[in-house]
Design an enzyme around this catalytic site. Structure first.
Site, PDB file in Angstrom:
ATOM      1  N   GLY A 155      52.653   5.824  27.815  1.00 62.50           N
ATOM      2  CA  GLY A 155      51.642   5.756  28.798  1.00 62.50           C
ATOM      3  C   GLY A 155      52.358   5.032  29.931  1.00 62.50           C
ATOM      4  O   GLY A 155      53.565   4.879  29.840  1.00 62.50           O
ATOM      5  N   ILE A 157      52.283   2.005  30.950  1.00 63.79           N
ATOM      6  CA  ILE A 157      52.990   0.427  30.345  1.00 63.79           C
ATOM      7  C   ILE A 157      54.412   0.755  29.558  1.00 63.79           C
ATOM      8  O   ILE A 157      55.401   0.371  29.748  1.00 63.79           O
ATOM      9  CB  ILE A 157      52.127  -0.602  29.805  1.00 63.79           C
ATOM     10  N   ARG A 177      52.069  11.138  20.375  1.00 62.01           N
ATOM     11  CA  ARG A 177      51.767  12.627  19.798  1.00 62.01           C
ATOM     12  C   ARG A 177      52.366  13.603  20.749  1.00 62.01           C
ATOM     13  O   ARG A 177      53.080  14.682  20.220  1.00 62.01           O
ATOM     14  CB  ARG A 177      50.374  12.820  19.867  1.00 62.01           C
ATOM     15  N   ARG A 238      47.558  -4.131  21.980  1.00 64.55           N
ATOM     16  CA  ARG A 238      46.043  -4.758  21.157  1.00 64.55           C
ATOM     17  C   ARG A 238      46.565  -5.060  20.003  1.00 64.55           C
ATOM     18  O   ARG A 238      47.502  -4.526  19.231  1.00 64.55           O
ATOM     19  CB  ARG A 238      45.253  -3.729  21.227  1.00 64.55           C
ATOM     20  N   GLU A 267      41.561 -12.238  18.117  1.00 68.68           N
ATOM     21  CA  GLU A 267      41.443 -13.365  19.302  1.00 68.68           C
ATOM     22  C   GLU A 267      40.373 -14.027  19.540  1.00 68.68           C
ATOM     23  O   GLU A 267      39.399 -13.416  19.478  1.00 68.68           O
ATOM     24  CB  GLU A 267      41.873 -12.366  20.565  1.00 68.68           C
ATOM     25  N   HIS A 285      47.837 -13.803  25.413  1.00 66.88           N
ATOM     26  CA  HIS A 285      47.357 -12.570  25.943  1.00 66.88           C
ATOM     27  C   HIS A 285      47.560 -12.585  27.605  1.00 66.88           C
ATOM     28  O   HIS A 285      46.677 -12.648  28.166  1.00 66.88           O
ATOM     29  CB  HIS A 285      45.800 -12.295  25.436  1.00 66.88           C
ATOM     30  N   ILE A 286      48.808 -12.749  27.998  1.00 69.24           N
ATOM     31  CA  ILE A 286      48.980 -12.929  29.350  1.00 69.24           C
ATOM     32  C   ILE A 286      49.660 -12.032  29.984  1.00 69.24           C
ATOM     33  O   ILE A 286      50.405 -12.107  31.175  1.00 69.24           O
ATOM     34  CB  ILE A 286      49.537 -14.272  29.608  1.00 69.24           C
ATOM     35  N   GLY A 287      49.776 -10.692  29.652  1.00 71.75           N
ATOM     36  CA  GLY A 287      50.328  -9.457  29.933  1.00 71.75           C
ATOM     37  C   GLY A 287      50.117  -9.351  31.607  1.00 71.75           C
ATOM     38  O   GLY A 287      51.153  -9.068  32.382  1.00 71.75           O
TER      39      GLY A 287
HETATM   40  C1  DGY Z   1      44.376  -5.015  29.465  1.00 70.02           C
HETATM   41  O1  DGY Z   1      44.179  -4.632  30.781  1.00 70.02           O
HETATM   42  O2  DGY Z   1      44.014  -4.074  28.458  1.00 70.02           O
HETATM   43  C2  DGY Z   1      45.022  -6.132  29.437  1.00 70.02           C
HETATM   44  O3  DGY Z   1      45.164  -6.466  27.648  1.00 70.02           O
HETATM   45  C3  DGY Z   1      44.553  -7.195  30.007  1.00 70.02           C
HETATM   46  O4  DGY Z   1      45.710  -8.344  30.104  1.00 70.02           O
END
Ligand code: DGY
Length: 324
Positions: A155, A157, A177, A238, A267, A285-287
């Protein structure tokens, strides 16, 4: 006409909230919400909700929300929301795609670099005063150049992660898929593989699938053991995509060389064994956690709430079918 009521869960940077306050009657709830039952007790009378990924918007919450028209989730993932129940009740759900893609892809690469080059363990060496001079065999890690990265989920990302690989001289494979159109594959210099083939061929596996019932424990113990011996796994998507306890076992017995994790199964809890492993880099969780992106995420949510509740239009970011 009286303004529609919005419950904002949490405190967000930027001035999106001020724009929302100008068009709607806003309650900002910063006290935290412990459970869906507590959320259900807060929502009656509100037309809009601004939620975070930590808020479970399930059937019970939606049933209690007697006036609800829209949930705007300040995240791209919407696994915290029962989309089917929302659609059934005619509640629009929006999220924050695109604006966090680059930051999350960058953080994925930060983890790849950190685990493969021993960045965090090297920092520890310095802080403990254990560096006694350059040695040819000291703190040896792994070369990125010439290795293969397997991306699961191409996707937004996943594709941004793939796009960054050529800079490091890394070959890439991807799995999802539905393969990407050939032109997209060419542009990203990547090739589709079945999941077993990708796991067997990659030196680094990075997970970018959305979390659904189907993708829960996508990387279970069998899948993790089918990865190349001495390879690395990265997760910025996730937590439940990977069986965390199985991951501990394959790291402990050395089948995998390391893991870089930004997300966890339960989490904010982490299985304690992960904290004891040297070959693991753990982030909270700092993406998407940059000022710029968090402002943009809040803007998206406030914009969608205004569109729906003040301008009476379905926002363009509405997910799926809204049955009205
Ligand atoms: C999201 O947007 O789903 C991310 O995990 C948030 O950081």
């Amino acid at each position: 006409m009286s303004k529609k009521r919005v419950l904002v869960l949490g405190d967000f940077p930027g001035d999106g909230l001020a724009r929302l306050q100008a068009r709607c009657e806003v309650t900002v709830w910063t006290a935290g919400v412990e459970s869906s039952a507590e959320l259900a007790s807060l929502v009656p009378g509100y037309h809009g909700l601004l939620t975070q990924l930590i808020h479970g918007v399930d059937e019970s919450v939606l049933a209690a929300a007697d006036k609800l028209q829209i949930v705007s989730n300040c995240a791209v993932g919407v696994d915290n929301i029962d989309l089917e129940a929302a659609a059934r009740r005619g509640v629009v759900v929006t999220n924050t795609p695109d604006v966090l893609t680059d930051d999350t892809a960058d953080l994925t690469w930060a983890l790849i670099l950190a685990v493969m080059r021993g960045v965090v363990s090297g920092d520890g060496v310095m802080r403990r005063g254990e560096y006694h001079g350059w040695q040819p065999r000291f703190h040896l890690a792994r070369s990125l150049t010439g290795s293969t990265l397997g991306v699961i989920g191409a996707g937004r990302i996943g594709r941004a992660v793939l796009a960054r690989a050529p800079v490091f001289g890394i070959k890439t494979l991807y799995h999802q898929r539905q393969p990407l159109p050939a032109a997209r594959e060419q542009e990203l210099s990547t090739e589709w593989r079945g999941l077993p083939e990708l796991l067997a061929a990659s030196d680094i596996v990075s997970v970018h699938a959305s979390l659904t019932d189907e993708s829960h424990h996508l990387l279970d113990e069998r899948a993790l053991r089918s990865m190349k011996a001495g390879s690395f796994v990265i997760n910025t998507a996730r937590g439940p995509l990977i069986d965390e306890r199985a991951l501990v076992r394959v790291l402990q017995d050395g089948h995998l060389a390391g893991a870089g994790l930004d997300v966890y199964e339960d989490e904010p809890r982490v299985v304690p064994e992960l904290l004891t492993l040297e070959n693991v880099v753990l982030l909270p969780h700092i993406g998407s956690a940059t000022w710029e992106t968090r402002v943009r995420m809040a803007d998206c949510c406030c914009h969608d709430l205004i569109t729906m509740l003040a301008d009476n239009r379905i926002p363009a970011r509405a997910i799926g079918e809204v049955r009205r």
